[in-house]
Design a protein around this motif. Sequence first.
Motif, PDB file in Angstrom:
ATOM      1  N   LEU A   1      51.319  46.387  38.116  1.00  0.00           N
ATOM      2  CA  LEU A   1      50.950  46.800  37.544  1.00  0.00           C
ATOM      3  C   LEU A   1      51.346  46.455  36.454  1.00  0.00           C
ATOM      4  CD1 LEU A   1      49.941  50.475  39.262  1.00  0.00           C
ATOM      5  CD2 LEU A   1      48.209  48.883  39.132  1.00  0.00           C
ATOM      6  N   GLU A   2      52.384  46.526  36.481  1.00  0.00           N
ATOM      7  CA  GLU A   2      52.909  46.632  34.732  1.00  0.00           C
ATOM      8  C   GLU A   2      52.919  45.232  34.029  1.00  0.00           C
ATOM      9  OE1 GLU A   2      55.885  46.899  31.631  1.00  0.00           O
ATOM     10  OE2 GLU A   2      54.452  48.327  32.880  1.00  0.00           O
ATOM     11  N   LEU A   3      53.127  44.142  34.990  1.00  0.00           N
ATOM     12  CA  LEU A   3      51.979  42.712  34.681  1.00  0.00           C
ATOM     13  C   LEU A   3      50.632  42.571  34.598  1.00  0.00           C
ATOM     14  CD1 LEU A   3      53.979  40.472  36.814  1.00  0.00           C
ATOM     15  CD2 LEU A   3      53.975  40.483  35.109  1.00  0.00           C
ATOM     16  N   GLU A   4      49.960  43.317  35.085  1.00  0.00           N
ATOM     17  CA  GLU A   4      48.250  43.182  34.287  1.00  0.00           C
ATOM     18  C   GLU A   4      48.387  43.978  33.261  1.00  0.00           C
ATOM     19  OE1 GLU A   4      46.729  45.605  37.544  1.00  0.00           O
ATOM     20  OE2 GLU A   4      46.863  43.757  38.554  1.00  0.00           O
ATOM     21  N   ARG A   5      48.811  45.371  32.909  1.00  0.00           N
ATOM     22  CA  ARG A   5      49.653  45.598  31.558  1.00  0.00           C
ATOM     23  C   ARG A   5      49.187  45.470  30.428  1.00  0.00           C
ATOM     24  NH1 ARG A   5      52.300  48.028  28.444  1.00  0.00           N
ATOM     25  NH2 ARG A   5      54.243  47.401  29.393  1.00  0.00           N
ATOM     26  N   MET A   6      51.007  43.881  30.593  1.00  0.00           N
ATOM     27  CA  MET A   6      51.232  43.206  29.743  1.00  0.00           C
ATOM     28  C   MET A   6      50.253  41.774  29.713  1.00  0.00           C
ATOM     29  SD  MET A   6      54.879  43.075  30.654  1.00  0.00           S
ATOM     30  CE  MET A   6      55.745  41.960  29.075  1.00  0.00           C
ATOM     31  N   SER A   7      49.449  41.224  30.778  1.00  0.00           N
ATOM     32  CA  SER A   7      48.257  40.120  30.341  1.00  0.00           C
ATOM     33  C   SER A   7      47.377  40.725  29.465  1.00  0.00           C
ATOM     34  CB  SER A   7      47.774  40.389  31.904  1.00  0.00           C
ATOM     35  OG  SER A   7      47.191  39.594  31.669  1.00  0.00           O
ATOM     36  N   ARG A   8      47.028  42.110  29.456  1.00  0.00           N
ATOM     37  CA  ARG A   8      46.161  42.514  29.061  1.00  0.00           C
ATOM     38  C   ARG A   8      46.707  42.998  27.589  1.00  0.00           C
ATOM     39  NH1 ARG A   8      45.554  46.256  33.563  1.00  0.00           N
ATOM     40  NH2 ARG A   8      46.132  48.139  31.811  1.00  0.00           N
ATOM     41  N   GLU A   9      47.838  43.823  27.647  1.00  0.00           N
ATOM     42  CA  GLU A   9      47.391  43.720  25.876  1.00  0.00           C
ATOM     43  C   GLU A   9      48.244  42.419  25.112  1.00  0.00           C
ATOM     44  OE1 GLU A   9      51.992  46.104  26.544  1.00  0.00           O
ATOM     45  OE2 GLU A   9      49.956  48.141  26.524  1.00  0.00           O
ATOM     46  N   ASP A  10      48.584  41.710  25.392  1.00  0.00           N
ATOM     47  CA  ASP A  10      49.289  39.952  25.104  1.00  0.00           C
ATOM     48  C   ASP A  10      48.071  39.900  25.164  1.00  0.00           C
ATOM     49  OD1 ASP A  10      51.186  41.278  24.631  1.00  0.00           O
ATOM     50  OD2 ASP A  10      52.305  40.796  25.790  1.00  0.00           O
ATOM     51  N   GLY A  11      46.721  39.723  25.678  1.00  0.00           N
ATOM     52  CA  GLY A  11      45.767  38.949  25.679  1.00  0.00           C
ATOM     53  C   GLY A  11      46.225  37.366  26.542  1.00  0.00           C
ATOM     54  N   VAL A  12      47.451  37.558  27.196  1.00  0.00           N
ATOM     55  CA  VAL A  12      47.393  36.150  28.059  1.00  0.00           C
ATOM     56  C   VAL A  12      46.612  36.685  29.372  1.00  0.00           C
ATOM     57  CG1 VAL A  12      49.424  35.306  28.747  1.00  0.00           C
ATOM     58  CG2 VAL A  12      49.792  35.701  26.807  1.00  0.00           C
ATOM     59  N   PRO A  13      45.871  34.859  30.211  1.00  0.00           N
ATOM     60  CA  PRO A  13      46.008  35.014  31.647  1.00  0.00           C
ATOM     61  C   PRO A  13      46.910  35.445  32.097  1.00  0.00           C
ATOM     62  CG  PRO A  13      45.048  32.963  30.047  1.00  0.00           C
ATOM     63  CD  PRO A  13      46.237  33.925  29.299  1.00  0.00           C
ATOM     64  N   LEU A  14      47.230  36.322  33.103  1.00  0.00           N
ATOM     65  CA  LEU A  14      48.311  37.304  34.100  1.00  0.00           C
ATOM     66  C   LEU A  14      49.082  35.884  34.840  1.00  0.00           C
ATOM     67  CD1 LEU A  14      49.444  39.293  35.389  1.00  0.00           C
ATOM     68  CD2 LEU A  14      48.054  39.045  37.720  1.00  0.00           C
ATOM     69  N   SER A  15      48.448  34.797  35.209  1.00  0.00           N
ATOM     70  CA  SER A  15      48.195  33.289  35.700  1.00  0.00           C
ATOM     71  C   SER A  15      49.460  32.532  34.970  1.00  0.00           C
ATOM     72  CB  SER A  15      47.860  32.447  36.506  1.00  0.00           C
ATOM     73  OG  SER A  15      46.412  32.005  35.498  1.00  0.00           O
ATOM     74  N   LYS A  16      49.182  33.147  33.305  1.00  0.00           N
ATOM     75  CA  LYS A  16      50.068  32.463  32.743  1.00  0.00           C
ATOM     76  C   LYS A  16      51.600  33.156  32.323  1.00  0.00           C
ATOM     77  CE  LYS A  16      50.091  30.701  27.727  1.00  0.00           C
ATOM     78  NZ  LYS A  16      49.531  29.797  26.316  1.00  0.00           N
ATOM     79  N   LEU A  17      51.045  34.384  32.435  1.00  0.00           N
ATOM     80  CA  LEU A  17      52.453  35.262  31.967  1.00  0.00           C
ATOM     81  C   LEU A  17      53.188  34.879  32.906  1.00  0.00           C
ATOM     82  CD1 LEU A  17      53.671  37.556  30.976  1.00  0.00           C
ATOM     83  CD2 LEU A  17      52.015  39.784  31.663  1.00  0.00           C
ATOM     84  N   VAL A  18      52.831  35.060  34.444  1.00  0.00           N
ATOM     85  CA  VAL A  18      53.522  34.967  35.375  1.00  0.00           C
ATOM     86  C   VAL A  18      54.636  33.352  35.335  1.00  0.00           C
ATOM     87  CG1 VAL A  18      54.387  34.654  37.770  1.00  0.00           C
ATOM     88  CG2 VAL A  18      52.820  36.695  37.040  1.00  0.00           C
ATOM     89  N   ARG A  19      53.676  32.332  34.958  1.00  0.00           N
ATOM     90  CA  ARG A  19      54.125  30.746  35.072  1.00  0.00           C
ATOM     91  C   ARG A  19      54.991  31.859  33.531  1.00  0.00           C
ATOM     92  NH1 ARG A  19      49.301  28.832  35.962  1.00  0.00           N
ATOM     93  NH2 ARG A  19      48.525  29.693  33.121  1.00  0.00           N
TER      94      ARG A  19
END
Length: 82
Positions: free
Chosen positions: A25-43
């Motif tokens: 949930l935290e990763l998804e929230r950060m992804s939305r806030e930053d406008g970055v795809p979840l996969s890129k955020l994790v990579r």
Amino acid sequence: MCYSVLRRYDMSETLTIRLPKPLRLELERMSREDGVPLSKLVRESLRRYVAMERFERVRALVRPYAEAAGYSSEEDILKIPS
């Protein structure tokens, strides 16, 4: 005229992992806030983690030599003229 352009494509693979729900949930929230795809955020997170682990391992290998040379902190090393 004819130009040849070489492009390098990184081969990627899929990795399936399990995450605790709060982390997901935290990763998804950060992804939305930053406008970055979840996969890129994790990579990018994994790249940073690997870089820091490599750095810490090198630091651990070098530390005994630095201490033997009289350097007890990173501040001591930063004082060395380049």
